[in-house]
Design a protein around this motif. Structure first.
Motif, short mmCIF file in Angstrom:
data_model
loop_
_atom_site.label_atom_id
_atom_site.label_comp_id
_atom_site.label_asym_id
_atom_site.label_seq_id
_atom_site.Cartn_x
_atom_site.Cartn_y
_atom_site.Cartn_z
N UNK A 96 35.27 7.89 9.78
CA UNK A 96 36.70 7.56 9.78
C UNK A 96 37.13 6.70 8.61
N UNK A 97 36.17 6.09 7.90
CA UNK A 97 36.56 5.26 6.75
C UNK A 97 36.32 5.97 5.40
N UNK A 98 35.92 7.23 5.46
CA UNK A 98 35.73 8.02 4.24
C UNK A 98 36.79 9.13 4.17
N UNK A 99 36.83 9.84 3.04
CA UNK A 99 37.71 11.01 2.97
C UNK A 99 37.18 11.99 1.93
N UNK A 100 37.76 13.19 1.90
CA UNK A 100 37.24 14.30 1.09
C UNK A 100 38.19 14.70 -0.05
N UNK A 101 37.60 15.30 -1.07
CA UNK A 101 38.37 16.04 -2.07
C UNK A 101 38.91 17.32 -1.41
N UNK A 102 39.99 17.84 -1.92
CA UNK A 102 40.69 18.93 -1.24
C UNK A 102 39.91 20.24 -1.19
N UNK A 103 38.95 20.43 -2.10
CA UNK A 103 38.22 21.70 -2.13
C UNK A 103 36.81 21.60 -1.55
N UNK A 104 36.53 20.54 -0.81
CA UNK A 104 35.17 20.32 -0.30
C UNK A 104 34.71 21.46 0.62
N UNK A 105 35.48 21.77 1.65
CA UNK A 105 35.06 22.80 2.60
C UNK A 105 34.92 24.16 1.91
N UNK A 106 35.84 24.46 1.03
CA UNK A 106 35.80 25.73 0.31
C UNK A 106 34.49 25.90 -0.45
N UNK A 107 34.13 24.88 -1.21
CA UNK A 107 32.92 24.94 -2.03
C UNK A 107 31.66 24.98 -1.15
N UNK A 108 31.65 24.21 -0.08
CA UNK A 108 30.46 24.18 0.77
C UNK A 108 30.24 25.50 1.50
N UNK A 109 31.30 26.11 1.96
CA UNK A 109 31.15 27.40 2.65
C UNK A 109 30.56 28.46 1.71
N UNK A 110 30.97 28.44 0.47
CA UNK A 110 30.43 29.40 -0.50
C UNK A 110 28.94 29.15 -0.71
N UNK A 111 28.54 27.89 -0.78
CA UNK A 111 27.13 27.56 -0.94
C UNK A 111 26.34 27.98 0.29
N UNK A 112 26.86 27.68 1.47
CA UNK A 112 26.15 28.02 2.71
C UNK A 112 25.95 29.52 2.87
N UNK A 113 26.88 30.30 2.35
CA UNK A 113 26.83 31.75 2.54
C UNK A 113 26.15 32.49 1.39
N UNK A 114 26.21 31.93 0.18
CA UNK A 114 25.79 32.71 -0.99
C UNK A 114 24.60 32.14 -1.76
N UNK A 115 24.32 30.87 -1.60
CA UNK A 115 23.23 30.26 -2.37
C UNK A 115 21.90 30.53 -1.67
N UNK A 116 20.95 31.09 -2.41
CA UNK A 116 19.66 31.46 -1.84
C UNK A 116 18.52 30.84 -2.63
N UNK A 117 17.48 30.44 -1.91
CA UNK A 117 16.21 30.03 -2.51
C UNK A 117 15.12 30.82 -1.79
N UNK A 118 14.40 31.62 -2.55
CA UNK A 118 13.37 32.50 -1.96
C UNK A 118 13.96 33.37 -0.84
N UNK A 119 15.19 33.82 -1.06
CA UNK A 119 15.85 34.71 -0.11
C UNK A 119 16.43 34.03 1.11
N UNK A 120 16.36 32.69 1.18
CA UNK A 120 16.86 31.95 2.34
C UNK A 120 18.11 31.15 2.01
N UNK A 121 19.03 31.07 2.97
CA UNK A 121 20.22 30.24 2.83
C UNK A 121 19.89 28.79 3.19
N UNK A 122 20.68 27.83 2.71
CA UNK A 122 20.42 26.42 3.04
C UNK A 122 20.68 26.12 4.51
N UNK A 123 19.92 25.17 5.04
CA UNK A 123 20.15 24.69 6.40
C UNK A 123 21.24 23.62 6.42
#
Length: 264
Positions: A101-128
Motif C-alpha cells: 500500500x505504500x508503493x506504486x507502479x509505472x503505467x505499463x508494468x502489467x502490460x510488460x510483465x504479461x508479455x514476459x510471462x507469456x513469451x519469454x522462454x529459457x530452455x523452452x520454459x516460461x518463467x514462474x
C-alpha cells in the motif's frame, strides 16, 4: 483478455493506499481486479471513501472502474503474509500481482510483465515469477534518483546470494500462488522464503530491468532497519533448511550485495 488479480494489503496506510490503487487504475493493461485487504485499520473507511480520495488525488473520476475494486476489511490485523494469502484465496484472475500500500507502479508494468510471462522462454520454459527493477522514493514520496536494477534470469542459486525480487514488483500465475502460500512467521522475510521455495524445485524468475515499481523506503519497514533485515534473512536460510557452512556463505554474499545496493 486474461485477468490479473492485484493484491494490496493495507494497515493504517490510507494516505498512501490511494496512490497505489490509482497506479493500478491507470495501467495501460485494463484486464485486472484490485483486491485490498484492509488489515485492522484503526479508522475504518469504505470503498466510497477510497474512490473519493483517488478522485481528489488524480482530479479524475474513476467511478466507472468501481466494480474492479474489492475492499475486504478485517477487524483484526492479519499481518502481511496472511493478508496476501487471503487475497490469493479471493482472486479470480489467471495471474496474481502483489503491491504494497505504500508503493506504486509505472503505467505499463502489467502490460510488460504479461508479455514476459507469456513469451519469454529459457530452455523452452516460461518463467514462474516475473519481477522488475525499482525506483526508490523517500517516506514522503519524493524521488531519490536511485534505481535498483535486476538480472534478466534468476534461478535458485542466484537468489540465495541476494534477494533481487521485491514483492511489490512480482507477477505469477494463480496456480503457482496457491501452491506456494506465504509462511506466516513473525520476524521473517516471508516473501523471500516463497521465492526461494518456488525456485528450489526448478524453473526461473524473469527480471525486467526497468523502474516499473516505485518503492517507498521507510525506516519503519522490515527492510528499513538493516540489522533486523539481516537477522530475518538469516532466519529464511534456516527455514530453507540450508546447512550451516552454506548458510554462512549465503549470508556473507547477502551482506556484500546489501552494501552494494545501499551505497550504489
Amino acid at each position: 483478455m486474461v485477468m490479473v488479480s492485484v493484491i494490496i494489503p493495507s494497515h493504517n496506510n490510507r494516505s498512501t493506499l490511494k496512490k497505489a490503487v490509482l497506479s493500478v487504475l491507470e495501467q495501460t493493461y485494463q484486464g485486472f481486479e484490485i483486491i485490498i485487504i484492509d488489515n485492522g485499520t484503526e479508522i475504518p473507511f469504505s470503498k466510497k471513501d477510497l474512490m473519493k480520495d483517488i478522485a481528489d488525488l488524480s482530479q479524475k473520476d474513476y467511478s466507472e472502474q468501481d466494480s474492479k475494486v474489492i475492499l475486504y476489511q478485517c477487524s483484526e490485523g492479519l499481518g502481511a503474509a496472511a493478508a496476501r494469502n487471503k487475497g490469493i484465496e479471493m482472486a479470480k484472475g489467471e495471474y496474481i500481482a502483489f503491491l504494497d500500500a505504500d508503493d506504486y507502479w509505472a503505467t505499463d508494468k502489467l502490460d510488460k510483465q504479461l508479455k514476459v510471462m507469456e513469451k519469454f522462454l529459457v530452455n523452452g520454459e516460461k518463467p514462474l515469477i516475473c519481477f522488475t527493477g525499482r525506483e526508490i522514493i523517500d517516506p514522503d514520496g519524493n524521488d531519490t534518483n536511485r534505481f535498483v536494477g535486476c538480472s534478466k534470469v534468476v534461478d535458485y542459486k542466484k537468489l540465495l546470494k541476494t534477494n533481487q525480487i521485491n514483492c511489490s514488483s512480482v507477477m505469477m500465475r494463480i496456480e503457482t500462488a496457491r501452491k506456494y502460500l506465504f509462511p506466516d512467521i513473525e520476524g521473517f522475510h516471508e516473501d523471500y522464503a516463497v521465492w526461494l521455495t518456488i525456485l528450489k524445485e526448478g524453473g526461473f524468475a524473469a527480471g525486467i530491468n526497468r523502474p516499473l515499481l516505485y518503492y517507498r523506503r521507510s525506516p519503519k519497514s522490515k527492510s528499513g532497519n538493516k540489522f533486523n533485515s539481516a537477522i530475518m534473512t538469516y532466519r529464511v536460510y534456516k527455514y530453507m533448511d540450508i546447512g550451516l557452512p552454506k548458510r554462512i556463505a549465503c549470508f556473507i554474499s547477502y551482506a556484500i550485495n546489501g552494501i552494494k545496493k545501499t551505497y550504489g
